[in-house]
Design a protein around this motif. Structure first.
Motif, PDB file in Angstrom:
ATOM      1  N   LEU A  49     -37.426 -55.601 116.070  1.00  0.00           N
ATOM      2  CA  LEU A  49     -36.983 -56.754 115.299  1.00  0.00           C
ATOM      3  C   LEU A  49     -38.180 -57.474 114.679  1.00  0.00           C
ATOM      4  O   LEU A  49     -39.278 -57.471 115.232  1.00  0.00           O
ATOM      5  CB  LEU A  49     -36.249 -57.772 116.194  1.00  0.00           C
ATOM      6  N   GLU A  52     -35.492 -62.869 112.392  1.00  0.00           N
ATOM      7  CA  GLU A  52     -34.155 -62.906 111.781  1.00  0.00           C
ATOM      8  C   GLU A  52     -33.694 -61.550 111.238  1.00  0.00           C
ATOM      9  O   GLU A  52     -32.688 -61.483 110.527  1.00  0.00           O
ATOM     10  CB  GLU A  52     -34.107 -63.945 110.644  1.00  0.00           C
ATOM     11  N   ASN A  53     -34.386 -60.488 111.567  1.00  0.00           N
ATOM     12  CA  ASN A  53     -33.984 -59.171 111.068  1.00  0.00           C
ATOM     13  C   ASN A  53     -34.062 -58.112 112.164  1.00  0.00           C
ATOM     14  O   ASN A  53     -35.041 -58.052 112.904  1.00  0.00           O
ATOM     15  CB  ASN A  53     -34.893 -58.717 109.925  1.00  0.00           C
ATOM     16  N   ILE A  54     -33.040 -57.279 112.246  1.00  0.00           N
ATOM     17  CA  ILE A  54     -33.097 -56.086 113.089  1.00  0.00           C
ATOM     18  C   ILE A  54     -33.548 -54.946 112.194  1.00  0.00           C
ATOM     19  O   ILE A  54     -32.870 -54.604 111.219  1.00  0.00           O
ATOM     20  CB  ILE A  54     -31.731 -55.761 113.710  1.00  0.00           C
ATOM     21  N   SER A  66     -26.879 -56.118 122.486  1.00  0.00           N
ATOM     22  CA  SER A  66     -27.243 -56.712 121.209  1.00  0.00           C
ATOM     23  C   SER A  66     -28.596 -57.394 121.368  1.00  0.00           C
ATOM     24  O   SER A  66     -29.008 -57.744 122.472  1.00  0.00           O
ATOM     25  CB  SER A  66     -26.187 -57.706 120.734  1.00  0.00           C
ATOM     26  N   GLU A  68     -31.515 -60.147 119.200  1.00  0.00           N
ATOM     27  CA  GLU A  68     -31.786 -61.036 118.084  1.00  0.00           C
ATOM     28  C   GLU A  68     -33.185 -61.604 118.225  1.00  0.00           C
ATOM     29  O   GLU A  68     -33.749 -61.676 119.317  1.00  0.00           O
ATOM     30  CB  GLU A  68     -30.768 -62.175 118.015  1.00  0.00           C
ATOM     31  N   PRO A  70     -34.449 -64.954 116.472  1.00  0.00           N
ATOM     32  CA  PRO A  70     -34.166 -66.029 115.514  1.00  0.00           C
ATOM     33  C   PRO A  70     -35.445 -66.612 114.922  1.00  0.00           C
ATOM     34  O   PRO A  70     -36.555 -66.392 115.417  1.00  0.00           O
ATOM     35  CB  PRO A  70     -33.407 -67.063 116.363  1.00  0.00           C
ATOM     36  N   SER A  75     -37.013 -63.994 121.360  1.00  0.00           N
ATOM     37  CA  SER A  75     -36.099 -62.894 121.122  1.00  0.00           C
ATOM     38  C   SER A  75     -35.200 -62.774 122.359  1.00  0.00           C
ATOM     39  O   SER A  75     -35.639 -62.993 123.494  1.00  0.00           O
ATOM     40  CB  SER A  75     -36.874 -61.601 120.909  1.00  0.00           C
TER      41      SER A  75
END
Lengths: 116, 112
Positions: A49, A52-54, A66, A68, A70, A75
């Motif tokens: 990651l 804000e992007n995978i 899952s 994330e 942010p 993370s």
């Protein structure tokens, strides 16, 4: 300069509960990677990651997992409805901005998840 | 396909001896890295060797890379009890750029 921080260090969950694992990368690092290590095995890549992007989640199980990263905050690797097979050590690593292939990944101490 | 298979799986030596661990891999790589993991702990990065390099040194560590044989070795000279740990090689494939692919490791025991 603090290294990669992970918490909690140890997490015990019963089957069906949710597990949330947190990772704060090294200061200035914008790439985060999650790996899983089963007992007596090497680490297996799960997800990569950026903020804000995978970028790559090819190593993530299709269901229940899952991740994330942010804009603000650590993370998070989230495992829903945990099963015994999820018991493992989960490691986070980070690397600085730029081409990730040229950079060393710095690992955190890991979170050891035990599912009862 | 699995990359970065180490051998031996376990190695026991006397303090002061040298320890050699080997790693083989299958596909073309960008770089190869060696890590150490003490029991129940995180990974410590030891050394990175790029595909156009053949040998690197860092203190008591010497790493070689033979891309024609798709293999690498890690030599620890004058071993100490504190070197007891698991050692992993990890490769970054040419088509990946970031994904570290680990072997299952060599468990080194250095007897005092």
């Amino acid at each position: 300069n603090a290294g990669v921080m992970q918490n909690p260090r140890h997490l015990v969950r019963r089957r069906g509960q949710e597990a949330r694992l947190r990772c704060s990368p090294m200061k200035g690092h914008s790439h985060v990677y999650w790996y899983r290590q089963l007992p007596e095995e090497g680490l297996k890549f799960m997800v990569y990651l950026q903020k804000e992007n995978i970028i790559d989640e090819s190593g993530m199980p299709k269901e229940r997992f899952s991740a994330e990263f942010p804009k603000e905050g650590p993370s998070i690797l989230r495992i829903q409805q945990v099963v015994r097979g999820d018991s493992a050590a989960y490691f986070c690593a980070s690397s600085p901005p730029g081409s990730p292939s040229t950079d060393t990944q710095y690992f955190g101490p890991g979170t050891r998840l035990t599912v009862l | 396909s699995q990359q970065g298979e180490e051998d031996p799986q376990a190695l026991s030596i006397q303090e002061g001896e040298n320890a050699t661990m080997n790693c083989s891999y299958k596909t073309s790589i960008n770089n190869l890295q060696w890590y150490r993991q003490n029991s129940g702990r995180g990974l410590v990065h030891l050394i990175l060797i790029r595909s156009n390099e053949r040998e690197k040194h860092s203190g008591r560590l010497r790493v070689t890379l033979d891309t024609s044989k798709k293999s690498s070795s890690l030599l620890i000279t004058a071993s100490r009890a504190a070197d007891t740990a698991s050692y992993f090689c990890a490769t970054v494939r040419m088509d990946s750029s970031y994904k570290l692919i680990f072997g299952s490791g060599t468990r080194l025991l250095v007897r005092p």
